[in-house]
Design an enzyme around this catalytic site. Structure first.
Site, PDB file in Angstrom:
ATOM      1  N   HIS A   1      46.878  39.789  47.123  1.00  0.00           N
ATOM      2  CA  HIS A   1      48.095  39.277  47.784  1.00  0.00           C
ATOM      3  C   HIS A   1      48.077  39.591  49.282  1.00  0.00           C
ATOM      4  O   HIS A   1      47.030  39.636  49.876  1.00  0.00           O
ATOM      5  CB  HIS A   1      49.344  39.780  47.047  1.00  0.00           C
ATOM      6  CG  HIS A   1      49.271  39.497  45.581  1.00  0.00           C
ATOM      7  ND1 HIS A   1      49.517  38.257  45.050  1.00  0.00           N
ATOM      8  CD2 HIS A   1      48.899  40.291  44.540  1.00  0.00           C
ATOM      9  CE1 HIS A   1      49.316  38.308  43.735  1.00  0.00           C
ATOM     10  NE2 HIS A   1      48.932  39.519  43.405  1.00  0.00           N
TER      11      HIS A   1
ATOM     12  N   HIS B   1      44.536  44.885  42.056  1.00  0.00           N
ATOM     13  CA  HIS B   1      45.893  44.394  41.817  1.00  0.00           C
ATOM     14  C   HIS B   1      46.751  45.453  41.141  1.00  0.00           C
ATOM     15  O   HIS B   1      46.253  46.465  40.660  1.00  0.00           O
ATOM     16  CB  HIS B   1      45.854  43.131  40.937  1.00  0.00           C
ATOM     17  CG  HIS B   1      45.260  41.957  41.633  1.00  0.00           C
ATOM     18  ND1 HIS B   1      46.027  40.985  42.222  1.00  0.00           N
ATOM     19  CD2 HIS B   1      43.968  41.631  41.864  1.00  0.00           C
ATOM     20  CE1 HIS B   1      45.213  40.100  42.800  1.00  0.00           C
ATOM     21  NE2 HIS B   1      43.962  40.464  42.586  1.00  0.00           N
TER      22      HIS B   1
ATOM     23  N   GLU C   1      43.805  45.854  37.347  1.00  0.00           N
ATOM     24  CA  GLU C   1      45.276  45.861  37.318  1.00  0.00           C
ATOM     25  C   GLU C   1      45.707  47.308  37.094  1.00  0.00           C
ATOM     26  O   GLU C   1      45.585  47.850  35.996  1.00  0.00           O
ATOM     27  CB  GLU C   1      45.804  44.957  36.201  1.00  0.00           C
ATOM     28  CG  GLU C   1      45.572  43.474  36.437  1.00  0.00           C
ATOM     29  CD  GLU C   1      46.610  42.832  37.367  1.00  0.00           C
ATOM     30  OE1 GLU C   1      47.449  43.553  37.949  1.00  0.00           O
ATOM     31  OE2 GLU C   1      46.564  41.590  37.500  1.00  0.00           O
TER      32      GLU C   1
END
Length: 187
Positions: free
Chosen positions: A10, A79, A141
């Protein structure tokens, strides 16, 4: 020279997941900066390029094109999860095979060991950065931003350091990196 492409998920206009006063884009950047600094300062034989070094938003195609053009040996996309669950999971592209599967096994194990995160498993996913990169690629993640317990860990700089350490230790193993030997300071 092992060429590592580090991709903090992001950034810029894309905050990623949010929860408990946290934004994914800030956590992923911090983790990647710590991975980069640890590897560059403590190991020889590694070259690192990041998809972003600040709060910018490179598009998904620009991230993979940059890694491919550079000729990276490994693509690591970092992430933070959301969805209310807890723990750590990692993803590779479906059916990709070796050496990516052994890289996933090694790095996954090191992150779980360093963090004590609940192990949600090694998974496969059809994500752009895994599909379009022309080198072994892994997407991690790291905890759930919308889970109060995981968020408390993600707010702790010492815990962020543990996440980075786990990633770095996995990379040290897959790239067979050697510690920097101190220069002779006599004279």
């Amino acid at each position: 020279m092992f060429k590592l492409f580090l991709d903090p998920g992001h950034g810029g206009k894309d905050s990623g997941a949010t929860g408990n006063g946290l934004m994914e884009k800030n956590i992923t950047l911090k983790i990647c900066q710590l991975i980069r600094d640890r590897l560059q300062n403590e190991y020889e034989g590694i070259d690192i390029l990041m998809s972003r070094t600040g709060d910018s938003y490179p598009t998904l195609p620009s991230r993979t094109e940059k890694a491919n053009a550079w000729g990276a040996d490994f693509y690591l996309s970092v992430h933070v999860n959301s969805g209310g669950a807890t723990g750590f999971e990692s993803f590779i592209y479906p059916g990709v095979g070796q050496p990516t599967t052994s890289y996933q096994n090694t790095i996954h194990q090191e992150i779980v060991k360093a963090t004590g995160f609940y192990d949600r498993g090694k998974k496969q996913g059809d994500f752009h950065v895994l599909r379009e990169s022309r080198m072994p690629a892994l997407l991690t993640e790291n905890g759930f931003i919308d889970n109060i317990e995981d968020a408390a860990k993600l707010k702790d700089p010492n815990f962020i350091e543990k996440i980075a350490k786990g990633h770095a230790q996995g990379i040290v193993k897959i790239a067979n990196l050697k510690p920097i030997t101190p220069k002779d300071s006599a004279g």
